[in-house]
Design a protein around this motif. Structure first.
Motif, short mmCIF file in Angstrom:
data_model
loop_
_atom_site.label_atom_id
_atom_site.label_comp_id
_atom_site.label_asym_id
_atom_site.label_seq_id
_atom_site.Cartn_x
_atom_site.Cartn_y
_atom_site.Cartn_z
N MET A 1 0.79 -7.35 1.48
CA MET A 1 -0.15 -6.63 0.64
C MET A 1 0.61 -5.53 -0.10
O MET A 1 1.31 -4.74 0.50
CB MET A 1 -1.25 -6.05 1.51
CG MET A 1 -2.31 -5.33 0.73
SD MET A 1 -3.76 -4.98 1.75
CE MET A 1 -3.38 -3.35 2.30
N SER A 2 0.47 -5.50 -1.39
CA SER A 2 1.18 -4.50 -2.17
C SER A 2 0.29 -3.29 -2.45
O SER A 2 -0.93 -3.37 -2.45
CB SER A 2 1.68 -5.10 -3.48
OG SER A 2 0.58 -5.44 -4.29
N VAL A 3 0.95 -2.17 -2.67
CA VAL A 3 0.26 -0.93 -2.98
C VAL A 3 -0.11 -0.95 -4.45
O VAL A 3 0.72 -1.30 -5.29
CB VAL A 3 1.17 0.27 -2.66
CG1 VAL A 3 0.49 1.58 -2.99
CG2 VAL A 3 1.60 0.25 -1.20
N PRO A 4 -1.36 -0.58 -4.79
CA PRO A 4 -1.76 -0.57 -6.20
C PRO A 4 -0.86 0.33 -7.05
O PRO A 4 -0.35 1.35 -6.57
CB PRO A 4 -3.19 -0.04 -6.17
CG PRO A 4 -3.67 -0.29 -4.77
CD PRO A 4 -2.44 -0.22 -3.91
N GLU A 5 -0.68 -0.06 -8.29
CA GLU A 5 0.18 0.68 -9.21
C GLU A 5 -0.23 2.14 -9.32
O GLU A 5 0.62 3.04 -9.35
CB GLU A 5 0.14 0.00 -10.58
CG GLU A 5 1.11 0.57 -11.58
CD GLU A 5 1.08 -0.20 -12.88
OE1 GLU A 5 0.70 0.39 -13.90
OE2 GLU A 5 1.44 -1.40 -12.88
N SER A 6 -1.53 2.41 -9.36
CA SER A 6 -2.00 3.80 -9.49
C SER A 6 -1.57 4.65 -8.30
O SER A 6 -1.19 5.81 -8.46
CB SER A 6 -3.52 3.84 -9.65
OG SER A 6 -4.15 3.26 -8.53
N GLU A 7 -1.59 4.07 -7.10
CA GLU A 7 -1.15 4.81 -5.91
C GLU A 7 0.36 5.03 -5.94
O GLU A 7 0.85 6.08 -5.53
CB GLU A 7 -1.54 4.05 -4.64
CG GLU A 7 -3.02 4.09 -4.35
CD GLU A 7 -3.37 3.37 -3.05
OE1 GLU A 7 -2.52 3.33 -2.13
OE2 GLU A 7 -4.49 2.84 -2.98
N GLN A 8 1.09 4.05 -6.43
CA GLN A 8 2.54 4.20 -6.53
C GLN A 8 2.89 5.30 -7.53
O GLN A 8 3.81 6.09 -7.30
CB GLN A 8 3.19 2.88 -6.96
CG GLN A 8 3.12 1.81 -5.90
CD GLN A 8 3.76 0.52 -6.37
OE1 GLN A 8 4.77 0.54 -7.07
NE2 GLN A 8 3.17 -0.60 -6.00
N LEU A 9 2.15 5.36 -8.64
CA LEU A 9 2.40 6.40 -9.64
C LEU A 9 2.02 7.77 -9.10
O LEU A 9 2.72 8.76 -9.36
CB LEU A 9 1.65 6.10 -10.94
CG LEU A 9 2.22 4.92 -11.73
CD1 LEU A 9 1.33 4.60 -12.92
CD2 LEU A 9 3.64 5.21 -12.19
N ALA A 10 0.94 7.87 -8.33
CA ALA A 10 0.55 9.14 -7.72
C ALA A 10 1.63 9.62 -6.75
O ALA A 10 1.96 10.81 -6.72
CB ALA A 10 -0.80 9.00 -7.02
N ALA A 11 2.19 8.70 -5.98
CA ALA A 11 3.28 9.05 -5.05
C ALA A 11 4.51 9.50 -5.83
O ALA A 11 5.21 10.43 -5.42
CB ALA A 11 3.60 7.88 -4.15
N ALA A 12 4.78 8.85 -6.97
CA ALA A 12 5.92 9.23 -7.80
C ALA A 12 5.72 10.64 -8.34
O ALA A 12 6.66 11.44 -8.37
CB ALA A 12 6.10 8.24 -8.95
N VAL A 13 4.51 10.96 -8.77
CA VAL A 13 4.21 12.32 -9.25
C VAL A 13 4.48 13.33 -8.14
O VAL A 13 5.11 14.36 -8.37
CB VAL A 13 2.75 12.42 -9.76
CG1 VAL A 13 2.35 13.87 -9.97
CG2 VAL A 13 2.58 11.64 -11.05
N ASP A 14 4.03 13.03 -6.93
CA ASP A 14 4.25 13.94 -5.80
C ASP A 14 5.75 14.16 -5.55
O ASP A 14 6.19 15.29 -5.34
CB ASP A 14 3.60 13.38 -4.53
CG ASP A 14 2.09 13.39 -4.58
OD1 ASP A 14 1.52 14.11 -5.43
OD2 ASP A 14 1.48 12.67 -3.78
N ARG A 15 6.53 13.07 -5.60
CA ARG A 15 7.98 13.20 -5.39
C ARG A 15 8.62 14.03 -6.50
O ARG A 15 9.49 14.86 -6.24
CB ARG A 15 8.63 11.83 -5.32
CG ARG A 15 8.39 11.10 -4.02
CD ARG A 15 9.24 9.83 -3.91
NE ARG A 15 8.94 8.85 -4.93
CZ ARG A 15 7.97 7.91 -4.81
NH1 ARG A 15 7.23 7.86 -3.73
NH2 ARG A 15 7.79 7.04 -5.78
N LEU A 16 8.19 13.81 -7.74
CA LEU A 16 8.76 14.55 -8.86
C LEU A 16 8.40 16.03 -8.80
O LEU A 16 9.22 16.89 -9.10
CB LEU A 16 8.30 13.93 -10.18
CG LEU A 16 8.91 12.55 -10.49
CD1 LEU A 16 8.12 11.84 -11.57
CD2 LEU A 16 10.38 12.69 -10.87
N VAL A 17 7.17 16.33 -8.39
CA VAL A 17 6.75 17.74 -8.25
C VAL A 17 7.60 18.43 -7.20
O VAL A 17 8.03 19.57 -7.37
CB VAL A 17 5.24 17.81 -7.90
CG1 VAL A 17 4.86 19.19 -7.40
CG2 VAL A 17 4.40 17.43 -9.10
#
Length: 112
Positions: A1-17
């Motif tokens: 089961m893959s993680v939805p793109e929106s959740e992956q992008l939210a996690a990316a935002v958190d890492r970048l912050v």
């Protein structure tokens, strides 16, 4: 089961912050949204979150934001700060050499 793109992008935002504290959350979100919109028509979407995160990270550096470095070499890694990084008490050089040996057709039994 893959993680939805929106959740992956939210996690990316958190890492970048976390990595770029001098950039505001709004600035990072705007850059992520801009990069996402540029790639909107992509047929293969598996790697888009990774590509977007890399593009935003590069852009943040271009506009003068400094990234916080997360040093791996510390006491939990098996050595002093700035010293030889060890993973599971095996020096990285040994692991690297074994992988190169395997890639070059060796059996990985030692250095050649």
């Amino acid at each position: 089961m893959s993680v939805p793109e929106s959740e992956q992008l939210a996690a990316a935002v958190d890492r970048l912050v976390e990595r770029f504290p001098s950039a505001s959350l709004e600035e990072i979100r705007a850059l992520v949204e801009y990069e996402r919109s540029r790639l909107e028509g992509s047929r293969i979407r598996d790697y888009l979150p990774v590509l977007i995160e890399h593009s935003v990270r590069d852009r943040l550096r271009e506009i003068g934001h400094e990234a916080i470095r997360h040093d791996v070499a510390h006491a939990d890694a098996g050595g002093p700060p700035g010293g030889n990084v060890r993973v599971n008490k095996v020096p990285i050089e040994t692991t690297f050499n074994a992988r190169i040996t395997l890639l070059n057709g060796g059996l990985g039994g030692g250095t050649s």
